[in-house]
Write an enzyme that holds these catalytic residues in place. Structure first.
Site, short mmCIF file in Angstrom:
data_model
loop_
_atom_site.label_atom_id
_atom_site.label_comp_id
_atom_site.label_asym_id
_atom_site.label_seq_id
_atom_site.Cartn_x
_atom_site.Cartn_y
_atom_site.Cartn_z
CE LYS A 115 -2.21 1.58 3.72
NZ LYS A 115 -1.76 3.01 3.73
CD GLU A 184 -6.26 7.79 7.65
OE1 GLU A 184 -6.02 8.03 8.85
OE2 GLU A 184 -5.44 7.22 6.89
#
Length: 277
Positions: A115, A184
């Site tokens: 990631k 996020e």
């Protein structure tokens, strides 16, 4: 024990009835417990800088530290997809260096994917990683590695223009080859639009209920990290007070002679007191 999750499995969950579940893990014992509980993805997050190593941010975390913890998690995992966070400085410098670091997560640490944070600016690195056979999960919104540039740990994408940029970044990452995308700290309405606007799964953290999955830091979710608790975290347990209470009782029982008792002590027929005669 379920079958081993693959990148294809996760990507195939886009828009499905069963949402994707993801938690962080930093060691083999916790990874084993989470894996046996049926979690879909285990992320070795660079959040370990704060919740494991006692650092003030994710920025100082090194490749060697990430690989050390990622290898432990891989050893404790049988079914979940294992994703390693590429730490600050290990990408967005030179795509060749990015690929070299990405390969280490797969070859040395046993991860299934990596990631990384960033939008358009990260697409060259995403393409290079994918060409090298390294699956990539993207990360948009609040990107902790560059939180200072974003004005701190704040909600991102609150205006229409910011939302437009985030959607464009999401589409660029998909085009570059990312198989999934973490969102996020963005407004729930924007996360819903991004989820509808791309064909890869979104995994939210502080991004509302309309993403294709959800992720939390395990130490936050279990109430083990008391330094601060983000507003989007739901604590399913509060283990820190229980842990401290258990340690207090342990210390008191040592001082009072309650522990160790006879059942905790190995016996023998020999009389060792003669050794002092």
């Amino acid at each position: 024990m379920g079958k081993k999750q693959t990148v294809k499995d996760i990507r195939g969950r886009k828009g499905g009835e069963e949402k994707i579940s993801m938690l962080t893990a930093y060691d083999a014992p916790m990874a084993m417990l989470l894996d046996q509980s049926g979690i879909d993805i285990l992320l070795i997050g660079d959040s370990l800088g704060m919740v494991v190593l006692g650092l003030d941010s994710t920025v100082p975390v090194t490749m060697e530290q990430m690989l050390h913890h990622a290898a432990a998690v891989s050893r404790g995992t049988a079914s979940a997809l294992v994703v390693g966070d590429m730490p600050f400085g290990s990408y967005l410098v030179d795509p060749r260096e990015t690929v070299k670091n990405g390969l280490r997560f797969l070859k040395e640490a046993g991860c299934d994917a990596v990631k990384l944070e960033g939008g358009h600016n990260a697409c060259d690195d995403v393409r290079a990683l994918v060409r090298a056979g390294i699956p990539v999960m993207g990360h948009l919104g609040l990107t902790p590695q560059t939180a200072g540039q974003l004005g701190g740990f704040k909600v991102q994408g609150k205006s229409l223009e910011a939302g437009r940029r985030l959607l464009a970044d999401a589409r660029a990452l998909e085009e570059a080859g990312a198989f999934a995308l973490v969102l996020e700290c963005v407004p729930g309405g924007l996360a819903e639009v991004v989820t509808r606007g791309i064909d890869i799964p979104t995994i939210g953290i502080g991004a509302g209920p309309h993403c294709d999955g959800q992720v939390l830091v395990t130490n936050d979710m279990l109430g083990l990290f008391e330094k601060f608790t983000p507003g989007f975290v739901k604590q399913y347990l509060k283990l820190a007070p229980q842990l401290k209470e258990a340690v207090t009782v342990f210390r008191e029982e040592i001082n009072s002679g309650i522990f160790p008792a006879s059942e905790h002590t190995f016996g023998t027929d020999e009389d060792f007191s003669v050794l002092l005669a």
